[in-house]
Design a protein around this motif. Structure first.
Motif, mmCIF file in Angstrom:
data_model
loop_
_atom_site.group_PDB
_atom_site.id
_atom_site.type_symbol
_atom_site.label_atom_id
_atom_site.label_comp_id
_atom_site.label_asym_id
_atom_site.label_seq_id
_atom_site.Cartn_x
_atom_site.Cartn_y
_atom_site.Cartn_z
ATOM 1 N N THR A 45 32.212 17.845 25.167
ATOM 2 C CA THR A 45 33.453 17.953 24.408
ATOM 3 C C THR A 45 34.361 16.740 24.523
ATOM 4 O O THR A 45 35.323 16.637 23.784
ATOM 5 N N GLY A 46 34.088 15.832 25.423
ATOM 6 C CA GLY A 46 34.973 14.682 25.618
ATOM 7 C C GLY A 46 34.808 13.630 24.539
ATOM 8 O O GLY A 46 33.788 13.563 23.846
ATOM 9 N N ARG A 47 35.810 12.802 24.389
ATOM 10 C CA ARG A 47 35.768 11.738 23.382
ATOM 11 C C ARG A 47 34.597 10.788 23.637
ATOM 12 O O ARG A 47 33.996 10.280 22.700
ATOM 13 N N ASN A 48 34.258 10.548 24.906
ATOM 14 C CA ASN A 48 33.146 9.655 25.227
ATOM 15 C C ASN A 48 31.798 10.239 24.799
ATOM 16 O O ASN A 48 30.831 9.508 24.655
ATOM 17 N N ASP A 63 40.491 18.617 19.711
ATOM 18 C CA ASP A 63 41.698 19.362 20.083
ATOM 19 C C ASP A 63 42.819 18.498 20.652
ATOM 20 O O ASP A 63 43.845 19.019 21.070
ATOM 21 N N SER A 64 42.643 17.204 20.652
ATOM 22 C CA SER A 64 43.660 16.297 21.180
ATOM 23 C C SER A 64 44.000 15.230 20.156
ATOM 24 O O SER A 64 43.186 14.871 19.316
ATOM 25 N N ILE A 65 45.212 14.741 20.243
ATOM 26 C CA ILE A 65 45.649 13.604 19.447
ATOM 27 C C ILE A 65 45.165 12.355 20.177
ATOM 28 O O ILE A 65 45.344 12.228 21.384
ATOM 29 N N VAL A 66 44.533 11.451 19.444
ATOM 30 C CA VAL A 66 44.006 10.230 20.051
ATOM 31 C C VAL A 66 44.672 9.013 19.427
ATOM 32 O O VAL A 66 45.130 9.050 18.285
ATOM 33 N N ARG A 73 37.342 26.527 14.434
ATOM 34 C CA ARG A 73 36.891 27.338 15.567
ATOM 35 C C ARG A 73 35.798 26.627 16.348
ATOM 36 O O ARG A 73 35.642 26.838 17.533
ATOM 37 N N ALA A 74 35.021 25.791 15.665
ATOM 38 C CA ALA A 74 33.930 25.078 16.334
ATOM 39 C C ALA A 74 34.503 24.101 17.351
ATOM 40 O O ALA A 74 35.518 23.453 17.113
ATOM 41 N N SER A 75 33.840 23.999 18.489
ATOM 42 C CA SER A 75 34.316 23.095 19.539
ATOM 43 C C SER A 75 33.841 21.673 19.310
ATOM 44 O O SER A 75 34.413 20.727 19.838
ATOM 45 N N GLY A 76 32.780 21.501 18.540
ATOM 46 C CA GLY A 76 32.232 20.174 18.308
ATOM 47 C C GLY A 76 31.388 19.667 19.448
ATOM 48 O O GLY A 76 30.994 18.513 19.482
ATOM 49 N N GLY A 136 25.741 14.425 5.847
ATOM 50 C CA GLY A 136 24.348 14.766 5.567
ATOM 51 C C GLY A 136 24.126 16.267 5.580
ATOM 52 O O GLY A 136 24.879 17.018 4.974
ATOM 53 N N ASN A 137 23.119 16.726 6.323
ATOM 54 C CA ASN A 137 22.755 18.142 6.365
ATOM 55 C C ASN A 137 23.511 18.942 7.410
ATOM 56 O O ASN A 137 23.318 20.144 7.514
ATOM 57 N N SER A 138 24.325 18.302 8.198
ATOM 58 C CA SER A 138 25.040 19.006 9.260
ATOM 59 C C SER A 138 26.069 19.971 8.675
ATOM 60 O O SER A 138 26.875 19.600 7.833
ATOM 61 N N ASN A 139 26.017 21.211 9.113
ATOM 62 C CA ASN A 139 26.996 22.208 8.674
ATOM 63 C C ASN A 139 28.134 22.358 9.666
ATOM 64 O O ASN A 139 29.104 23.047 9.400
ATOM 65 N N CYS A 140 27.992 21.731 10.822
ATOM 66 C CA CYS A 140 29.001 21.862 11.865
ATOM 67 C C CYS A 140 30.066 20.778 11.699
ATOM 68 O O CYS A 140 29.764 19.589 11.634
ATOM 69 N N VAL A 141 31.314 21.205 11.625
ATOM 70 C CA VAL A 141 32.439 20.279 11.594
ATOM 71 C C VAL A 141 33.520 20.846 12.500
ATOM 72 O O VAL A 141 33.792 22.037 12.493
ATOM 73 N N ALA A 142 34.098 19.976 13.299
ATOM 74 C CA ALA A 142 35.147 20.401 14.231
ATOM 75 C C ALA A 142 36.244 19.351 14.263
ATOM 76 O O ALA A 142 35.990 18.167 14.044
#
Length: 180
Positions: free
Chosen positions: A144-147, A56-59, A111-114, A47-53
């Motif tokens: 920042t956590g997966r949860n 940093d971990s393989i899940v 660079r974004a942490s998400g 949608g309108n979100s410009n933030c993409v991250a």
């Protein structure tokens, strides 16, 4: 017996491919990231979100979600063959390490942490047999956590991306997963 079959099934694509060169993981994750960012389903979800991250971990991602697609990809069509594939994938999933682990390769993609609410986060699985699974979801909470990224009543876009020996995307499949 099931374990032996699962092991043989996991080795089959490796042995069938002979000594063909494997693409470098750094290149594969980067190409997958670029591929997802340009996919129309991702763009619609973003949608309108410009933030993409990139997480940093393989899940761990469960391949069973793409059972039909993997069956066609590997030639496991027909009731008996599909049941064998299902049993094998369930066994492999049971024996797989499920905790996320840090990856310098995925951490370096953005660079974004998400961590901010509404940011689109891409979580990659381990590269295996020239295949990657990826889950894309928006961060429903600050953190920042997966949860924080995957929460109850959330919806994710799942990708199964198959790469050729040259590191280019050969095939991709998508599914929408609802967490209820």
């Amino acid at each position: 017996m099931k374990l032996l079959f699962a092991f043989a099934l996991a080795l089959f694509p490796i042995l069938a491919s002979g000594q063909s060169p494997r693409p470098r993981p750094e290149n594969v994750y980067l190409k997958a990231f670029q591929y997802i960012k340009s996919d129309s389903e991702y763009l619609r979800m973003r949608g309108n979100s410009n933030c993409v991250a990139v997480f940093d971990s393989i899940v761990h991602q469960n391949q069973l979600i793409f059972l039909d697609e993997l069956g066609k990809q590997w030639g496991y069509t027909g009731y008996k063959k599909e049941n064998r594939l299902l049993d094998s994938l369930e066994t492999v999933d049971r024996l797989t390490y499920h905790k996320p682990y840090y990856s310098a390769v995925t951490a370096s993609l953005t660079r974004a942490s998400g961590s901010q609410k509404g940011c689109m986060v891409i979580m990659f699985s381990r590269l295996h047999n020239n295949m990657l699974l990826a889950e894309v979801s928006d961060n429903g909470e600050d953190g920042t956590g997966r949860n924080h990224i995957i929460s109850t009543f959330d919806q994710s876009l799942l990708y199964l991306i198959v790469f050729g020996a040259d590191g280019k995307v050969q095939q991709h499949y998508t599914k929408i997963l609802s967490y209820n």
